[in-house]
Design a protein around this motif. Structure first.
Motif, PDB file in Angstrom:
ATOM      1  N   ASP A 290      36.567  17.325  38.029  1.00 53.72           N
ATOM      2  CA  ASP A 290      36.186  15.906  38.107  1.00 53.72           C
ATOM      3  C   ASP A 290      37.311  15.140  38.788  1.00 53.72           C
ATOM      4  O   ASP A 290      38.375  14.955  38.188  1.00 53.72           O
ATOM      5  CB  ASP A 290      35.959  15.339  36.692  1.00 53.72           C
ATOM      6  N   PRO A 291      37.114  14.703  40.048  1.00 58.78           N
ATOM      7  CA  PRO A 291      38.238  14.092  40.768  1.00 58.78           C
ATOM      8  C   PRO A 291      38.761  12.838  40.081  1.00 58.78           C
ATOM      9  O   PRO A 291      38.001  12.062  39.513  1.00 58.78           O
ATOM     10  CB  PRO A 291      37.632  13.755  42.132  1.00 58.78           C
ATOM     11  N   LEU A 292      40.080  12.699  40.128  1.00 51.59           N
ATOM     12  CA  LEU A 292      40.740  11.556  39.491  1.00 51.59           C
ATOM     13  C   LEU A 292      40.985  10.500  40.562  1.00 51.59           C
ATOM     14  O   LEU A 292      41.731  10.736  41.513  1.00 51.59           O
ATOM     15  CB  LEU A 292      42.079  12.019  38.891  1.00 51.59           C
ATOM     16  N   PRO A 293      40.345   9.317  40.428  1.00 49.98           N
ATOM     17  CA  PRO A 293      40.524   8.302  41.481  1.00 49.98           C
ATOM     18  C   PRO A 293      41.942   7.723  41.483  1.00 49.98           C
ATOM     19  O   PRO A 293      42.651   7.821  40.472  1.00 49.98           O
ATOM     20  CB  PRO A 293      39.498   7.218  41.111  1.00 49.98           C
ATOM     21  N   LEU A 294      42.308   7.135  42.603  1.00 50.76           N
ATOM     22  CA  LEU A 294      43.635   6.519  42.720  1.00 50.76           C
ATOM     23  C   LEU A 294      43.758   5.350  41.745  1.00 50.76           C
ATOM     24  O   LEU A 294      44.800   5.160  41.119  1.00 50.76           O
ATOM     25  CB  LEU A 294      43.826   6.035  44.169  1.00 50.76           C
ATOM     26  N   PHE A 295      42.695   4.571  41.633  1.00 49.14           N
ATOM     27  CA  PHE A 295      42.697   3.419  40.723  1.00 49.14           C
ATOM     28  C   PHE A 295      41.512   3.499  39.788  1.00 49.14           C
ATOM     29  O   PHE A 295      40.443   3.991  40.178  1.00 49.14           O
ATOM     30  CB  PHE A 295      42.519   2.108  41.502  1.00 49.14           C
ATOM     31  N   GLU A 296      41.700   2.958  38.592  1.00 47.79           N
ATOM     32  CA  GLU A 296      40.559   2.834  37.684  1.00 47.79           C
ATOM     33  C   GLU A 296      40.477   1.403  37.199  1.00 47.79           C
ATOM     34  O   GLU A 296      41.511   0.772  36.950  1.00 47.79           O
ATOM     35  CB  GLU A 296      40.730   3.792  36.510  1.00 47.79           C
ATOM     36  N   VAL A 297      39.270   0.880  37.095  1.00 46.23           N
ATOM     37  CA  VAL A 297      39.098  -0.490  36.620  1.00 46.23           C
ATOM     38  C   VAL A 297      39.164  -0.460  35.100  1.00 46.23           C
ATOM     39  O   VAL A 297      38.443   0.296  34.459  1.00 46.23           O
ATOM     40  CB  VAL A 297      37.753  -1.079  37.095  1.00 46.23           C
ATOM     41  N   ASN A 298      40.027  -1.286  34.569  1.00 48.70           N
ATOM     42  CA  ASN A 298      40.251  -1.280  33.123  1.00 48.70           C
ATOM     43  C   ASN A 298      39.618  -2.544  32.525  1.00 48.70           C
ATOM     44  O   ASN A 298      40.198  -3.629  32.583  1.00 48.70           O
ATOM     45  CB  ASN A 298      41.776  -1.253  32.903  1.00 48.70           C
ATOM     46  N   LEU A 299      38.408  -2.392  31.999  1.00 47.67           N
ATOM     47  CA  LEU A 299      37.698  -3.548  31.426  1.00 47.67           C
ATOM     48  C   LEU A 299      37.494  -3.341  29.937  1.00 47.67           C
ATOM     49  O   LEU A 299      37.201  -2.238  29.498  1.00 47.67           O
ATOM     50  CB  LEU A 299      36.322  -3.709  32.081  1.00 47.67           C
ATOM     51  N   GLY A 300      37.609  -4.419  29.160  1.00 46.39           N
ATOM     52  CA  GLY A 300      37.393  -4.311  27.709  1.00 46.39           C
ATOM     53  C   GLY A 300      36.104  -5.009  27.303  1.00 46.39           C
ATOM     54  O   GLY A 300      35.431  -5.637  28.125  1.00 46.39           O
ATOM     55  N   GLU A 301      35.809  -4.882  26.000  1.00 50.94           N
ATOM     56  CA  GLU A 301      34.606  -5.512  25.424  1.00 50.94           C
ATOM     57  C   GLU A 301      34.607  -7.015  25.665  1.00 50.94           C
ATOM     58  O   GLU A 301      33.593  -7.636  25.917  1.00 50.94           O
ATOM     59  CB  GLU A 301      34.602  -5.288  23.900  1.00 50.94           C
TER      60      GLU A 301
END
Ligand code: PLP
Length: 412
Positions: free
Chosen positions: A15-26
């Motif tokens: 499962d490729p690991l993206p350079l960035f991940e969007v970190n959103l909360g509830e």
């Protein structure tokens, strides 16, 4: 030696690991729903963008804030507020993002790129000095990849020549320079909250300043230059650069987690550095935090001494990506982008370079302006965005992929 995935071997990750991940909360989802229910979508009708602005001001310790639709508009507004116009030059940083420097062109002023130091990619104060002329009306400094640039020598130049400094802190919200938050030391600090930044509002940005007159002016021009209380009356060429309520609602949730997220980012970077150092690969330069400040590690960037490897940087990036780590290579330094080489941005004219207001060398030669930036960018790899959502397994897989690829290509 493990066979590279690029050559048919088993990749480190499926499962490729993206350079960035969007970190959103509830909380962000909840706030956005509130906005939708309220039907109040623009800043002047609602509460969320203003609330976000107040929280950011508190966080940074700034007196004034101008909320905007992105971090390009904020750079533009800073130049408008500083009265930058035709005939002027603005010294900028070639590594960061193209729209750190190009807003000068929106004002028909000339961007002059200062070269960088070879280790961090920050603009080099000595080169800034060399590039100052009687036409220099501002200097913008990028806190490249989320690490703090060495501001004192640049602020000193600004004081000596009475030139305002704009900090482009788009990538570095929360980073500090000698215990002060970056973005609060120049006349303006400009930030982006586009999806991959330290906090996000989808698109978005803001300017901070302790100068009320300049902040008000920037805000005014970002709101069409519409004069309040006078109906449809505009006293200048303005723009619609306003932040929306939806952005504000996202931002309120994001800013509450910022300190926690930054400490995880810093732990991620420290872990990567420790593990990479233990590999003892000659020719691999591991990024360091400058000793005068603290970074937020927006991009964890490796530098390669290419003569130590039997592959080009681009091949190495391709091989690491094939292992499932979606690292990337920096784009060209901004001064090497084609439109700077052919001086063509407004139709078929050479405006603003051949503008009669401009008294510098008519067609500024951008090609050799920043040799160190070109050298830096040729040997750099953006390994990861150090996202707070990376887990131990992700970090291990990053190290594994780098080790596998660099050892494969290493010349002994
Ligand atoms: C250094 C720098 N300046 C300016 C910008 C422009 O910000 P935005 O994408 O929000 O317009 C960015 C980011 O994208 C950036 O990294």
């Amino acid at each position: 030696m493990e066979k590279l995935a690029l050559h048919g071997g088993v990749p480190v990750r499926k499962d490729p690991l993206p350079l960035f991940e969007v970190n959103l909360g509830e909380e962000e989802s909840k706030n956005v729903l509130e906005v939708l229910k309220s039907r109040k979508l623009v800043q002047t009708h609602g509460i969320w963008a203003n609330k976000f602005g107040e929280m950011i001001k508190d966080y940074l310790g700034s007196k004034y804030i101008v909320l905007a639709n992105n971090g390009t508009s904020t750079m533009h507004l800073s130049l408008i507020a500083l009265d930058i116009g035709p005939g002027d030059e603005v010294i900028c940083s070639p590594l960061g993002w193209i729209s750190s420097g190009t807003p000068s062109l929106y004002q028909n002023a000339i961007p002059i790129y200062a070269d960088v130091d070879p280790e961090f990619g920050f603009i080099n104060p000595e080169d800034v000095r060399k590039k100052i002329t009687s036409r220099t009306k501002a200097i913008s400094v990028v806190h490249t990849w989320g690490l703090p640039a060495d501001l004192d020598p640049i602020l000193e130049i600004g004081e000596q020549y009475n030139i305002p400094i704009v900090e482009d802190a788009a990538e570095a919200l929360g980073a500090s320079y000698k215990n002060c938050k970056v973005g609060t030391l120049g006349i303006f600090g400009s930030f982006s909250t586009v999806w991959n930044k330290i906090i996000t509002t989808g698109e978005g940005g803001f300017l901070v300043s302790d100068d009320q007159f300049l902040a008000d002016k920037a805000k005014h021009y970002g709101n069409f230059a519409k004069v309040p209380g006078k109906g449809d009356y505009f006293d200048g060429l303005g723009y619609n650069y306003r932040m929306t309520e939806l952005m504000g609602a996202l931002g309120v949730g994001q800013v509450k987690r910022i300190e926690n997220n930054i400490s995880i980012r810093r732990e991620n970077a420290a872990f990567l550095s420790k593990q990479l150092e233990s590999l003892e690969i000659d020719g691999l330069q591991i990024p360091k935090e400058p000793n005068y400040g603290k970074g937020v590690w927006w991009k964890y960037t490796l530098l390669l001494e290419l003569k130590q490897f039997c592959a080009s940087r681009d091949e190495i990036v391709k091989a690491i990506r094939s292992e499932g780590i979606l690292c990337d290579a920096p784009v060209l330094p901004d001064n090497l982008q084609p439109f700077y080489q052919n001086h063509q941005i407004y139709g078929t004219t050479k405006c603003p370079w051949d503008c009669h207001y401009y008294t510098g060398l008519s067609l500024v030669d951008y090609s050799k302006m920043c040799p160190e930036a070109a050298n830096y960018s040729d040997r750099a790899i953006w390994l990861t965005g150090c996202s707070p959502s990376l887990n131990r397994n992700d970090l291990d897989s990053i190290i594994h992929a780098v080790e596998k690829v660099l050892k494969w290509y290493k010349i002994n």
